[in-house]
Motif scaffolding. Structure first.
Motif, mmCIF file in Angstrom:
data_model
loop_
_atom_site.group_PDB
_atom_site.id
_atom_site.type_symbol
_atom_site.label_atom_id
_atom_site.label_comp_id
_atom_site.label_asym_id
_atom_site.label_seq_id
_atom_site.Cartn_x
_atom_site.Cartn_y
_atom_site.Cartn_z
ATOM 1 N N ARG A 1 -59.497 12.089 -95.586
ATOM 2 C CA ARG A 1 -60.004 10.186 -95.390
ATOM 3 C C ARG A 1 -59.026 9.809 -94.582
ATOM 4 N N ARG A 2 -57.614 10.236 -94.854
ATOM 5 C CA ARG A 2 -57.501 9.689 -93.380
ATOM 6 C C ARG A 2 -57.136 9.633 -91.629
ATOM 7 N N ASP A 3 -56.729 9.223 -91.166
ATOM 8 C CA ASP A 3 -57.386 9.483 -89.904
ATOM 9 C C ASP A 3 -56.207 10.842 -89.351
ATOM 10 N N PRO A 4 -56.330 11.949 -88.932
ATOM 11 C CA PRO A 4 -55.016 12.113 -88.081
ATOM 12 C C PRO A 4 -55.099 11.883 -86.946
ATOM 13 N N ASP A 5 -55.731 11.314 -86.014
ATOM 14 C CA ASP A 5 -55.054 11.111 -84.357
ATOM 15 C C ASP A 5 -54.036 9.518 -84.797
ATOM 16 N N THR A 6 -53.789 9.056 -85.299
ATOM 17 C CA THR A 6 -53.089 8.093 -85.251
ATOM 18 C C THR A 6 -52.369 8.136 -86.250
ATOM 19 N N VAL A 7 -50.700 8.290 -85.568
ATOM 20 C CA VAL A 7 -49.772 8.681 -86.428
ATOM 21 C C VAL A 7 -48.078 7.425 -86.482
ATOM 22 N N CYS A 8 -48.341 6.900 -87.601
ATOM 23 C CA CYS A 8 -47.269 5.649 -87.970
ATOM 24 C C CYS A 8 -45.956 6.358 -87.649
ATOM 25 N N VAL A 9 -44.828 5.938 -86.798
ATOM 26 C CA VAL A 9 -43.466 6.200 -86.485
ATOM 27 C C VAL A 9 -42.844 5.254 -87.437
ATOM 28 N N VAL A 10 -42.306 5.437 -88.985
ATOM 29 C CA VAL A 10 -41.403 4.626 -89.448
ATOM 30 C C VAL A 10 -40.371 5.360 -89.631
ATOM 31 N N GLU A 11 -39.342 4.600 -90.086
ATOM 32 C CA GLU A 11 -37.386 4.628 -89.899
ATOM 33 C C GLU A 11 -37.562 5.650 -91.459
ATOM 34 N N ASN A 12 -37.798 5.113 -92.891
ATOM 35 C CA ASN A 12 -37.757 5.596 -93.623
ATOM 36 C C ASN A 12 -38.509 5.491 -94.354
ATOM 37 N N VAL A 13 -38.344 6.779 -95.310
ATOM 38 C CA VAL A 13 -39.428 6.571 -96.865
ATOM 39 C C VAL A 13 -39.639 5.201 -97.490
ATOM 40 N N LYS A 14 -38.610 4.429 -97.332
ATOM 41 C CA LYS A 14 -39.433 3.500 -97.683
ATOM 42 C C LYS A 14 -40.681 1.847 -97.032
ATOM 43 N N ASP A 15 -39.583 2.433 -95.824
ATOM 44 C CA ASP A 15 -41.137 1.672 -94.466
ATOM 45 C C ASP A 15 -42.436 2.531 -94.694
ATOM 46 N N VAL A 16 -42.621 3.698 -95.044
ATOM 47 C CA VAL A 16 -43.933 3.907 -95.524
ATOM 48 C C VAL A 16 -45.164 3.192 -96.007
ATOM 49 N N LEU A 17 -44.077 2.869 -97.392
ATOM 50 C CA LEU A 17 -44.740 2.067 -99.046
ATOM 51 C C LEU A 17 -45.074 0.723 -98.134
ATOM 52 N N THR A 18 -44.043 -0.100 -97.213
ATOM 53 C CA THR A 18 -44.207 -0.718 -96.177
ATOM 54 C C THR A 18 -45.564 -1.109 -95.653
ATOM 55 N N VAL A 19 -45.418 -0.379 -95.041
ATOM 56 C CA VAL A 19 -46.567 0.072 -93.507
ATOM 57 C C VAL A 19 -47.979 0.305 -94.914
ATOM 58 N N GLU A 20 -47.872 0.711 -95.732
ATOM 59 C CA GLU A 20 -48.864 1.297 -96.860
ATOM 60 C C GLU A 20 -49.650 0.001 -97.558
ATOM 61 N N SER A 21 -48.393 -0.928 -98.080
ATOM 62 C CA SER A 21 -48.773 -2.240 -98.511
ATOM 63 C C SER A 21 -50.005 -3.550 -97.647
ATOM 64 N N THR A 22 -49.773 -3.209 -96.301
ATOM 65 C CA THR A 22 -50.574 -3.694 -95.647
ATOM 66 C C THR A 22 -51.647 -3.711 -94.955
#
Lengths: 206, 206
Positions: free
Chosen positions: A78-99
């Motif tokens: 269900r996630r869109d493979p066309d758009t990739v968000c580049v983050v510094e670390n694993v924690k930032d994945v959670l931070t971006v997800e929280s939005t």
């Protein structure tokens, strides 16, 4: 006689105080707390740490933590493979997800370029990002790195690396933080937010 | 998908956040730190906690933590068995030891009498203290409990229990703390330190 009268306690305190932000006094307080608890509590903590470190791997595709070859994001159709968000670390994945604003995939760099700390581009997952863009037909790379010197350097490096590829490279908007008093906003941020001023009518989201 | 995309990470974070003073955010930071370290680091921490809780016992005589039946103090023939310092908990043994002023043995109560917290004298190692005084021919019991309501209550309870026995019961001096400004000393402490004023010449310790 050891400093705490028990080599076992000494050892636990020494290991606990290796954790970031935990000094010797706090480590002693934690160890004595664990001694007062049921054995099961201490065993659960100890083994959860060991099992986590033993079994958590990194996603082969995006380098997020994962318990299998592909992380839950990369294996979620269900996630869109066309758009990739580049983050510094694993924690930032959670931070971006929280939005809840990013519905695509991720790419975890594992750090930022920082010559002072001896971190060069080759220490980061940048080549693998370029490879993904080439092979997966990614349409947009969102650079979601911290607005620091290291973040800006890394942004620019990645931007140059992707310049010849048919991919849109975007970055997080810089501006005054929502809820902050203008008086306490630093002049650099304020200046940038004037340069990048938006049409007021564009701020009406749906 | 769990909240952190990994049940193993979830579990470690949940266990870490059970520690006093460690919230969920700190627990996540610690867990991600451990994931970035060598496996050995996480294993050493986990097993040090398990081994400490598994193998540390309490001294049969003074109830201090110990790795054998008698703690290092009780089994050290250089310590003076005639003077026993009564403390609230294991940590206070270390605190008193750090002064290098007490050369006798200890007795760890395991808490203070606190009806509000449901802690009654029978929950504490008070009977065993009375028994020690009777059987070991202890000459002086130093009450080194916190100068709080609970500490005072416990001091008085123990004092009454030992009243008929041939033992001197002393307590920590109450007075202005060394280095504190008089202006900021609370009136109760200041008042007590006037009541218990000392001959100036007695303050010249060799």
């Amino acid at each position: 006689m050891s400093s705490l009268n028990s080599p076992l306690l000494d050892n636990a305190v020494a290991e606990l105080s290796k954790l970031p932000g935990i000094g010797r006094k706090t480590a002693l307080r934690l160890a004595l707390h664990l001694l007062r608890q049921e054995k099961e509590t201490a065993f659960a903590l100890g083994s959860s740490i060991i099992e986590m470190r033993e079994n958590i791997k990194y996603c082969k595709r995006c380098h997020n933590i994962s318990e299998s070859d592909l992380c839950p994001f990369c294996s979620d159709s269900r996630r869109d493979p066309d758009t990739v968000c580049v983050v510094e670390n694993v924690k930032d994945v959670l931070t971006v997800e929280s939005t809840h604003e990013h519905l695509g995939l991720y790419h975890v760099l594992g750090g930022l370029i920082s010559p002072l700390d001896g971190i060069s581009p080759s220490d980061l997952e940048i080549e693998s990002l370029v490879k993904r863009v080439k092979e997966e037909g990614i349409k947009e790379v969102i650079l979601a790195l911290s607005p620091t010197m290291e973040g800006d350097t890394t942004n620019f490096y990645i931007y140059r690396k992707l310049a010849d590829l048919p991919v849109k490279v975007t970055m997080l908007a810089r501006g005054v933080a929502i809820g902050n008093e203008l008086e306490y906003t630093d002049e650099l941020t304020l200046g940038r937010s004037i340069q990048n001023r938006m049409l007021f009518k564009d701020t009406f989201h749906e």
